[in-house]
Design a protein around this motif. Structure first.
Motif, PDB file in Angstrom:
ATOM      1  N   LEU A 432       6.678  -8.674 -14.734  1.00  0.00           N
ATOM      2  CA  LEU A 432       6.029  -9.210 -15.064  1.00  0.00           C
ATOM      3  C   LEU A 432       5.610  -8.757 -16.620  1.00  0.00           C
ATOM      4  O   LEU A 432       4.922 -10.187 -17.166  1.00  0.00           O
ATOM      5  CB  LEU A 432       4.606  -9.075 -14.214  1.00  0.00           C
ATOM      6  CG  LEU A 432       3.911 -10.033 -14.428  1.00  0.00           C
ATOM      7  CD1 LEU A 432       4.570 -11.603 -14.099  1.00  0.00           C
ATOM      8  CD2 LEU A 432       2.787  -9.869 -13.474  1.00  0.00           C
ATOM      9  N   ALA A 433       4.949  -7.726 -17.155  1.00  0.00           N
ATOM     10  CA  ALA A 433       5.068  -7.669 -18.496  1.00  0.00           C
ATOM     11  C   ALA A 433       6.042  -7.779 -19.570  1.00  0.00           C
ATOM     12  O   ALA A 433       5.965  -7.786 -21.013  1.00  0.00           O
ATOM     13  CB  ALA A 433       4.439  -6.283 -18.605  1.00  0.00           C
ATOM     14  N   GLN A 434       6.853  -7.996 -19.063  1.00  0.00           N
ATOM     15  CA  GLN A 434       8.831  -8.192 -20.334  1.00  0.00           C
ATOM     16  C   GLN A 434       8.226  -9.219 -21.301  1.00  0.00           C
ATOM     17  O   GLN A 434       8.447  -8.246 -22.555  1.00  0.00           O
ATOM     18  CB  GLN A 434       9.759  -8.293 -19.808  1.00  0.00           C
ATOM     19  CG  GLN A 434      10.805  -8.408 -20.586  1.00  0.00           C
ATOM     20  CD  GLN A 434      11.934  -9.330 -20.123  1.00  0.00           C
ATOM     21  OE1 GLN A 434      12.294  -8.539 -18.473  1.00  0.00           O
ATOM     22  NE2 GLN A 434      13.041  -9.127 -20.535  1.00  0.00           N
ATOM     23  N   PRO A 435       7.884  -9.904 -21.643  1.00  0.00           N
ATOM     24  CA  PRO A 435       7.633 -10.184 -22.808  1.00  0.00           C
ATOM     25  C   PRO A 435       6.214  -9.797 -24.377  1.00  0.00           C
ATOM     26  O   PRO A 435       5.785 -10.776 -24.757  1.00  0.00           O
ATOM     27  CB  PRO A 435       6.734 -11.812 -22.344  1.00  0.00           C
ATOM     28  CG  PRO A 435       7.229 -11.944 -21.366  1.00  0.00           C
ATOM     29  CD  PRO A 435       6.970 -11.284 -20.593  1.00  0.00           C
ATOM     30  N   ARG A 436       5.385  -9.325 -23.767  1.00  0.00           N
ATOM     31  CA  ARG A 436       4.730  -7.994 -23.880  1.00  0.00           C
ATOM     32  C   ARG A 436       4.649  -7.024 -24.720  1.00  0.00           C
ATOM     33  O   ARG A 436       3.373  -6.110 -25.614  1.00  0.00           O
ATOM     34  CB  ARG A 436       3.118  -8.154 -22.992  1.00  0.00           C
ATOM     35  CG  ARG A 436       3.099  -8.866 -21.790  1.00  0.00           C
ATOM     36  CD  ARG A 436       1.937  -8.781 -21.181  1.00  0.00           C
ATOM     37  NE  ARG A 436       1.510  -9.798 -19.630  1.00  0.00           N
ATOM     38  CZ  ARG A 436       0.926 -10.450 -20.330  1.00  0.00           C
ATOM     39  NH1 ARG A 436      -0.207  -9.683 -19.678  1.00  0.00           N
ATOM     40  NH2 ARG A 436       0.382 -11.287 -18.500  1.00  0.00           N
ATOM     41  N   TYR A 437       5.622  -7.032 -23.950  1.00  0.00           N
ATOM     42  CA  TYR A 437       6.001  -4.910 -25.171  1.00  0.00           C
ATOM     43  C   TYR A 437       7.821  -5.409 -25.092  1.00  0.00           C
ATOM     44  O   TYR A 437       8.414  -5.642 -24.493  1.00  0.00           O
ATOM     45  CB  TYR A 437       5.620  -4.322 -24.809  1.00  0.00           C
ATOM     46  CG  TYR A 437       6.955  -4.089 -23.540  1.00  0.00           C
ATOM     47  CD1 TYR A 437       7.297  -2.971 -23.051  1.00  0.00           C
ATOM     48  CD2 TYR A 437       6.433  -5.088 -22.042  1.00  0.00           C
ATOM     49  CE1 TYR A 437       8.617  -2.805 -21.437  1.00  0.00           C
ATOM     50  CE2 TYR A 437       7.118  -4.375 -20.500  1.00  0.00           C
ATOM     51  CZ  TYR A 437       8.382  -3.527 -20.180  1.00  0.00           C
ATOM     52  OH  TYR A 437       8.934  -3.285 -19.341  1.00  0.00           O
ATOM     53  N   ASN A 438       8.312  -4.659 -26.407  1.00  0.00           N
ATOM     54  CA  ASN A 438       9.778  -4.602 -27.114  1.00  0.00           C
ATOM     55  C   ASN A 438      10.180  -3.518 -26.427  1.00  0.00           C
ATOM     56  O   ASN A 438      11.567  -3.299 -27.371  1.00  0.00           O
ATOM     57  CB  ASN A 438      10.166  -5.296 -27.860  1.00  0.00           C
ATOM     58  CG  ASN A 438       9.631  -4.883 -29.182  1.00  0.00           C
ATOM     59  OD1 ASN A 438       8.790  -4.174 -29.530  1.00  0.00           O
ATOM     60  ND2 ASN A 438       9.811  -5.172 -30.350  1.00  0.00           N
ATOM     61  N   GLU A 449      15.278   1.422 -13.944  1.00  0.00           N
ATOM     62  CA  GLU A 449      13.848   0.631 -13.258  1.00  0.00           C
ATOM     63  C   GLU A 449      13.262  -0.025 -14.220  1.00  0.00           C
ATOM     64  O   GLU A 449      12.712  -1.716 -13.853  1.00  0.00           O
ATOM     65  CB  GLU A 449      12.943   1.390 -12.284  1.00  0.00           C
ATOM     66  CG  GLU A 449      13.223   2.314 -11.451  1.00  0.00           C
ATOM     67  CD  GLU A 449      12.454   3.245 -11.081  1.00  0.00           C
ATOM     68  OE1 GLU A 449      10.915   3.028 -11.288  1.00  0.00           O
ATOM     69  OE2 GLU A 449      12.825   4.052  -9.894  1.00  0.00           O
ATOM     70  N   LEU A 450      13.988  -0.358 -15.422  1.00  0.00           N
ATOM     71  CA  LEU A 450      13.001  -1.260 -16.591  1.00  0.00           C
ATOM     72  C   LEU A 450      13.576  -2.664 -16.400  1.00  0.00           C
ATOM     73  O   LEU A 450      15.231  -2.680 -16.087  1.00  0.00           O
ATOM     74  CB  LEU A 450      13.013  -0.693 -18.002  1.00  0.00           C
ATOM     75  CG  LEU A 450      12.798   0.706 -18.187  1.00  0.00           C
ATOM     76  CD1 LEU A 450      12.746   0.828 -19.395  1.00  0.00           C
ATOM     77  CD2 LEU A 450      11.123  -0.009 -18.013  1.00  0.00           C
ATOM     78  N   PRO A 451      13.600  -3.798 -16.767  1.00  0.00           N
ATOM     79  CA  PRO A 451      14.139  -4.866 -16.641  1.00  0.00           C
ATOM     80  C   PRO A 451      15.592  -5.362 -17.663  1.00  0.00           C
ATOM     81  O   PRO A 451      15.545  -4.079 -18.255  1.00  0.00           O
ATOM     82  CB  PRO A 451      13.671  -5.921 -17.270  1.00  0.00           C
ATOM     83  CG  PRO A 451      12.318  -5.454 -17.537  1.00  0.00           C
ATOM     84  CD  PRO A 451      12.220  -3.959 -16.969  1.00  0.00           C
ATOM     85  N   GLN A 452      16.920  -5.515 -17.415  1.00  0.00           N
ATOM     86  CA  GLN A 452      18.255  -5.167 -17.597  1.00  0.00           C
ATOM     87  C   GLN A 452      18.143  -5.226 -19.229  1.00  0.00           C
ATOM     88  O   GLN A 452      19.405  -4.796 -20.169  1.00  0.00           O
ATOM     89  CB  GLN A 452      19.327  -6.065 -16.894  1.00  0.00           C
ATOM     90  CG  GLN A 452      19.359  -6.410 -15.781  1.00  0.00           C
ATOM     91  CD  GLN A 452      20.472  -6.684 -15.239  1.00  0.00           C
ATOM     92  OE1 GLN A 452      21.117  -8.000 -15.855  1.00  0.00           O
ATOM     93  NE2 GLN A 452      20.570  -6.391 -13.949  1.00  0.00           N
TER      94      GLN A 452
END
Length: 498
Positions: A432-438, A449-452
């Motif tokens: 859910l928070a993927q757009p908030r951190y790189n 477990e992190l997004p691909q």
């Protein structure tokens, strides 16, 4: 008062023995590399002291539960503010603001070498040299001297304070009582559980002399406490309220028990483990040192006894006690050498005295190189490397910690970048928070477990076994399109009461 401290009767000016200057230089030479190469001994050094000081400089910092509950004084963060500010001003994108506080502590610790010299000089010049030499090179003195923590602050204030109280009893100079009382008051207010132990040197120095001793002693001690009162008043806090909050949180609410409790014998077992066969020199030397300074034996024993009655135990809590025991043994080791020689002389032959100093040095180096002490040299390096790696990522726009066991882990002072920081604890939140951190930092077993979109960038403990890789970095290409929001690190700490 006798010996090489250079004092003369009648209030004449004191000479400075060249040997003392050399030993102070030796102490600085030993401490500065430790200040430069180590990170911290306990996380409190960063999150309770450097982080608030960094926050005063930049306006942004991580606030842990004890900060939010007000159980910490602002005295040490304000003391660290000048070196933190200077380091950030000189190198705003680097780590100098982390290093300079340790360097400042190293320089402040040189007063402990003078204190050791002064205490030893009452017995003779060789006693002064032995005591100051051990204070300069002994691993506990050197390593903890550079630590910006309440334990080190307290010990480094109290040691010269004790030397001044001894000098007051010898010479009767009220100024020594005032400054000595001030330093003990400052040491007490930075680590108040030492209070019962510090009553011993106060009673010893004051005796029944109200006007001559107790007025300057208590006046000086009150001045030391007032430093804390002023520091907290500057930050808008009520005087000494933090002590009440601290006692309530740790004694009534037992918050400290979450970090572990140990039996009453724990400190004695740890000291025996730390010293190992060095006890063959330290213990008999303590007997001789105690004959000269019963007060300096009673004080550290009280430190250990009081802290043995507290459930949560850490070696650093009895740092003052350990330092005093080693210092007393250093003074007594000269008498031990004379006793073993049975030559009736007042001084040890130069060759044997040199061998005694070499023995102290060898023991210190050995104890610092083996367990349990050796682990201290690398504490904090992996977290700092992880945040260093994160800040070096091109286009950094947000950093998240994912299922990191050590909370708090994120430090604004260590990251030193004006980007959102997030605390994530599950697969759903990471997605859910993927757009908030790189950039994400996670244990190796949870990286998958992190997004691909996140690609492995490296782990920070290359020599450790795979299952111990707790600080690994993953990077996602592209910008951040949303603020941290509910995943903001401070908001999550509040939500989780961490």
């Amino acid at each position: 008062m006798t010996g090489g401290a250079g004092s003369t009767k009648g209030g004449a000016a004191r000479r400075i023995d060249p040997a003392l200057l050399w030993l102070i230089m030796l102490a600085a030479t030993v401490r500065l590399p430790i200040a430069l190469l180590t990170v911290y001994h306990h996380p409190d050094e960063i999150w309770q002291y450097i982080e608030p000081a960094y926050g005063l400089v930049t306006g942004d910092w991580i606030r842990t539960w004890d900060i939010r509950l007000g159980i910490r004084s602002w005295l040490i963060p304000l003391a660290m503010l000048p070196p933190v500010w200077l380091g950030h001003a000189i190198d705003p994108s680097g780590e100098l603001h982390l290093v300079l506080p340790r360097v400042a502590m190293a320089l402040a610790s040189l007063g402990a070498v003078w204190a050791a010299w002064s205490l030893g000089a009452r017995a003779g010049r060789q006693h002064a040299i032995a005591a100051a030499f051990v204070a300069a090179i002994w691993v506990d003195f050197a390593y903890f001297a550079v630590r910006p923590s309440s334990d080190s602050f307290s010990a480094l204030a109290i040691l010269p304070g004790l030397a001044l109280l001894v000098r007051f009893r010898d010479g009767g100079v009220r100024r020594d009582a005032v400054i000595g009382g001030f330093l003990l008051g400052l040491g007490f207010i930075t680590r108040f559980p030492l209070g019962p132990a510090l009553a011993i040197p106060f009673l010893w120095a004051g005796r029944c002399e109200v006007r001559r001793a107790w007025i300057p002693l208590l006046g000086g001690a009150l001045g030391g406490v007032m430093v804390d009162v002023v520091a907290n008043a500057v930050m808008g806090e009520w005087p000494l309220l933090w002590i009440y909050n601290n006692v309530f949180a740790n004694v009534v609410a037992n918050r400290s028990h979450a970090y572990g409790i140990e039996p009453a014998s724990w400190y004695l077992r740890v000291i025996a483990w730390e010293w190992m066969f060095a006890g063959v020199l330290i213990l008999p030397s303590l007997v001789f040192g105690a004959k000269r300074y019963p007060m300096l034996l009673a004080t550290p024993l009280a430190v250990i006894a009081v802290h043995s009655g507290i459930g949560h135990k850490e070696y650093r809590f009895i740092l003052l006690g350990v330092m005093l025991l080693v210092l007393l043994a250093a003074i007594g080791s000269v008498d031990l050498m004379n006793w073993l020689a049975r030559n009736g002389q007042k001084s040890v032959p130069k060759r044997r005295f040199a061998l005694l100093l070499v023995l102290w040095m060898a023991l210190s180096v050995h104890l610092g190189a083996v367990q349990p002490f050796a682990v201290n040299w690398t504490i904090g390096q992996a977290p700092l490397k992880a945040l260093r790696t994160a800040r070096s990522v091109p286009g950094l726009c947000g950093v998240a910690t994912y299922r990191i066991r050590d909370v708090p882990f994120m430090s604004r002072a260590m990251l030193n970048r004006e980007v959102p920081v997030l605390l994530l604890d599950g697969v759903a939140s990471a997605k859910l928070a993927q757009p908030r951190y790189n950039v994400a930092i996670a244990p190796i077993e949870h990286l998958g477990e992190l997004p691909q979109a996140y690609r492995f960038a490296g782990c920070m403990s290359p020599t450790a076994p795979l299952f111990e890789q707790q600080y690994c970095v993953a990077v996602r290409p592209g910008p951040c399109t949303e603020p941290a929001g509910v995943f903001d690190y401070n908001r999550q700490l509040i939500a989780k009461d961490l």
